[in-house]
Design an enzyme around this catalytic site. Structure first.
Site, PDB file in Angstrom:
ATOM      1  N   LYS A  73       0.823  -1.211   0.000  1.00 23.69           N
ATOM      2  CA  LYS A  73       0.000   0.000   0.000  1.00 23.69           C
ATOM      3  C   LYS A  73       0.858   1.263   0.000  1.00 23.69           C
ATOM      4  CE  LYS A  73      -4.346  -1.842   1.609  1.00 23.69           C
ATOM      5  NZ  LYS A  73      -5.569  -1.669   2.382  1.00 23.69           N
ATOM      6  N   LYS A 122      -4.916  -9.612  -6.095  1.00 25.84           N
ATOM      7  CA  LYS A 122      -6.011  -9.994  -5.202  1.00 25.84           C
ATOM      8  C   LYS A 122      -7.250  -9.144  -5.500  1.00 25.84           C
ATOM      9  CE  LYS A 122      -6.207  -8.249  -0.896  1.00 25.84           C
ATOM     10  NZ  LYS A 122      -7.449  -8.075  -0.161  1.00 25.84           N
ATOM     11  N   LYS A 142     -11.362  -4.421  -2.293  1.00 19.73           N
ATOM     12  CA  LYS A 142     -12.446  -3.444  -2.140  1.00 19.73           C
ATOM     13  C   LYS A 142     -12.064  -2.088  -2.667  1.00 19.73           C
ATOM     14  CE  LYS A 142     -14.036  -4.501   2.364  1.00 19.73           C
ATOM     15  NZ  LYS A 142     -13.053  -4.096   3.326  1.00 19.73           N
TER      16      LYS A 142
END
Ligand code: ATP
Ligand code: LTN
Length: 332
Positions: A111, A194, A197
């Site tokens: 991230k 992956k 969301k």
């Protein structure tokens, strides 16, 4: 009864990866474990959130727990920021976690690569410590999560062991519980990434807010591998392996049986039947979500009771930790 704890971030629309990797396990575990399930809103603000949207998403995740089948008379469902003990224990644990071990966390590396390490929040760096506090506060035996969270649960164990060695047995050591099927559902537009969301492209995931037509379209457009045989081979055919996993998850039919049926039929027929299985599997949850929306007071009441039950357990752990570490003037 042994205890299970898990958390889901209110950081976007819940997708089928969250369902197969996490929520479905929570529901199955209810007969064997006492469940404590949290909407981890303090985790969500480690990256920028719009206040109005955040509040809406907190309700949505809370409602999803119930719609998926968590029974609030048997399990505790609550919002993290309603229980101040989470931030209190997180600070104490931060003082025992090292900069080095937090720097090695894969999720932080991923991230922060996107935003650049200079500009991501210190909260994103400390995120796994808050997660450790969540788990250790409730003395959880197991932590049902998808594959991506395994490393964080291992860090939680390391922290707990370190503190127990120094101050005595304060924390139970938790085990990650990773489902045998669906622990890592991949993005529909990229079988190397992956399903997530917070992904930029909505065509990468199937969300529980998607209508049947949108689901059919997303599956029809999902990337496939070269060739036309439907076989489960994650190395050679990662996209088809991912679709087979999703199909098996929603239909309850084993992968080898689906392979046998669709091996020679071609991708189009396989995808059409997959879409119908996903739509049918999602429908009861979507129906319960709509029902709950018509009855807002119910959710609030469940969350209020949940926070009270959670706080009672969490405060007792924090009291013992403060005492052991030597904080404050002590109880006497
Ligand atoms: P974000 O992309 O914003 O980090 P997310 O989709 O990873 O969000 P989380 O709230 O972080 O969702 O995760 C909730 C639960 O769902 C966790 O237990 C996580 O391991 C699981 N999970 C998330 N993505 C997947 C996936 N693609 N496949 C299986 N399980 C998943
Ligand atoms: N980090 C997790 C969410 C999470 C969690 C937890 C999961 C926060 N606290 C405690 C299990 C137990 C995630 O990003 N999915």
């Amino acid at each position: 009864m042994k205890r299970a704890f898990s958390g889901v971030q209110p950081s976007g629309n819940i997708h089928i990866g969250n369902y197969l990797g996490a929520f479905r396990q929570f529901v199955q575990l209810q007969d064997v474990y006492e469940g404590i399930y949290c909407v981890v809103d303090l985790h969500a603000i480690t990256v920028p959130q719009d206040p109005g949207e955040l509040r809406e998403q907190i309700r949505e995740v809370a409602a999803f727990y119930l719609a998926a089948g968590i029974d609030p008379s048997r399990s505790t469902v609550f919002v993290q920021s309603d229980v101040p003990a989470h931030t209190e224990l997180a600070w104490i644990l931060n003082c025992f976690a090292t900069f080095g071990e937090l720097s090695r966390m894969t999720q932080f590396k991923d991230k922060s690569r996107k935003g650049g390490q200079e500009s991501v929040s210190a909260g994103l760096f400390n995120y796994p410590v808050l997660m450790a506090a969540d788990i250790l506060l409730y003395q959880a035996d197991v932590v049902p999560v998808g594959e991506d969270q395994k490393q964080h649960v291992e860090l939680t164990r390391d922290l707990a062991e370190r503190i127990n060695r120094r101050f005595g047995p304060l924390f139970r050591l938790p085990e990650p519980l990773i489902p045998p099927l669906g622990a890592r559902i991949m993005a529909l537009d990229n079988p190397q990434a992956k399903m997530s969301k917070s992904a930029e492209s909505p065509s990468s995931y199937i969300s529980f807010t998607d209508s049947p037509d949108v689901i059919r379209r997303k599956i029809a457009r999902a990337v496939t591998d070269s060739g036309r045989e439907v076989i489960y081979d994650p190395e050679a055919k990662p996209a088809i392996a991912n679709l087979l996993t999703i199909f098996s998850g929603f239909s309850g039919r084993p992968v080898h049986e689906l392979e046998r049926e669709y091996r020679e039929t071609g991708y189009a027929r396989f995808k059409a039947d997959l879409a119908e299985a996903v739509i049918a599997g999602m429908e009861p949850i979507q129906r319960r979500l709509a029902e709950m929306e018509a009855e807002p007071g119910y959710l609030e009441q469940v969350l209020r009771q949940g926070a009270e039950r959670a706080a009672a357990i969490a405060e007792s752990t924090v009291r013992q930790v403060k005492e052991a570490v030597g904080l404050g003037l002590g109880r006497a």
